[in-house]
Design an enzyme around this catalytic site. Structure first.
Site, PDB file in Angstrom:
ATOM      1  N   GLY A 188      23.534  -2.430 -38.785  1.00  0.00           N
ATOM      2  CA  GLY A 188      22.139  -2.473 -38.381  1.00  0.00           C
ATOM      3  C   GLY A 188      21.529  -3.849 -38.526  1.00  0.00           C
ATOM      4  O   GLY A 188      21.674  -4.711 -37.653  1.00  0.00           O
ATOM      5  N   CYS A 189      20.860  -4.066 -39.632  1.00  0.00           N
ATOM      6  CA  CYS A 189      20.082  -5.286 -39.797  1.00  0.00           C
ATOM      7  C   CYS A 189      20.945  -6.528 -39.962  1.00  0.00           C
ATOM      8  O   CYS A 189      20.565  -7.608 -39.527  1.00  0.00           O
ATOM      9  CB  CYS A 189      19.121  -5.128 -40.972  1.00  0.00           C
ATOM     10  SG  CYS A 189      17.925  -3.791 -40.704  1.00  0.00           S
ATOM     11  N   VAL A 190      22.118  -6.395 -40.587  1.00  0.00           N
ATOM     12  CA  VAL A 190      23.012  -7.547 -40.695  1.00  0.00           C
ATOM     13  C   VAL A 190      23.528  -7.940 -39.316  1.00  0.00           C
ATOM     14  O   VAL A 190      23.506  -9.115 -38.931  1.00  0.00           O
ATOM     15  CB  VAL A 190      24.175  -7.250 -41.657  1.00  0.00           C
ATOM     16  CG1 VAL A 190      25.194  -8.384 -41.637  1.00  0.00           C
ATOM     17  CG2 VAL A 190      23.647  -7.045 -43.077  1.00  0.00           C
TER      18      VAL A 190
END
Length: 208
Positions: free
Chosen positions: A148-150
């Protein structure tokens, strides 16, 4: 990458001369067993991140942190909070302290904590401008979640002209399969996925 595509993928962006460490969303929502996004085994990623933070600080490199936060009623959550309803845990009027950075990690004085509403650490934040003003050319990424955010942050780092280095042992996801498959794809197309010893060695080089 070998196979039917030959050398079409998996080139190296490499390390520049001025790295910065970005710690992505390592908050209690992921590390607490009762958290809404509780991961099966966040401990190793937290420990590896602590090592990266210590190395970056010792050498005088920038350390930046991200957290997710929404206003009361999720007015600034857009369609993301509709797609992922559990993000409501990060609203300012939510019960619990799920948005707190997970112990023993703690930003030091002067280390920016960027508040975001979407996956990428770059989207709608001052991250790119902050890094550029500091002369940073390489962004070392750790945190959650890998898929997701990575992943979103690594992709945007590349698109903003920074060399993304994703540290394998310092990221985690809701399953080992997701973690591994996303690292493989990131390494093929958008970032260099590196092991912790390499990242620590690069961060140990002092800032000039």
């Amino acid at each position: 990458m070998t196979g039917p595509h030959g050398t079409a993928f998996s080139g190296r962006v490499g390390w520049g001369s001025r790295p910065a460490l970005v710690v992505i969303d390592l908050v209690r929502a992921y590390t607490d067993p009762e958290g809404p996004f509780a991961l099966p085994d966040p401990g190793p990623a937290v420990a590896a991140t602590a090592d990266l933070v210590a190395a970056a600080r010792s050498a005088g490199h920038s350390v930046l942190w991200t957290v997710v936060r929404y206003t009361r009623g999720l007015a600034d959550g857009g369609l993301f909070v509709r797609k992922v309803p559990a993000l409501a845990a990060f609203a300012e009027d939510a019960d619990g302290q799920w948005g707190e950075i997970a112990a023993p990690l703690k930003p030091a004085g002067g280390e920016p904590v960027l508040v975001k509403q979407y996956a990428s650490a770059f989207f709608g934040t001052s991250l790119a401008s902050t890094l550029a003003a500091a002369g940073v050319d390489t962004v070392v990424l750790c945190g959650v979640s890998t898929s997701g955010c990575v992943r979103a942050s690594a992709t945007d780092a590349l698109q903003h002209g920074f060399r993304p280095q994703v540290v394998r042992q310092a990221c985690a996801d809701r399953s080992a399969e997701l973690h591994t498959s996303n690292l493989t794809d990131l390494d093929a197309k958008y970032a260099d996925v590196v092991d912790l010893p390499e990242a620590l060695g690069q961060l140990a080089r002092p800032h000039h």
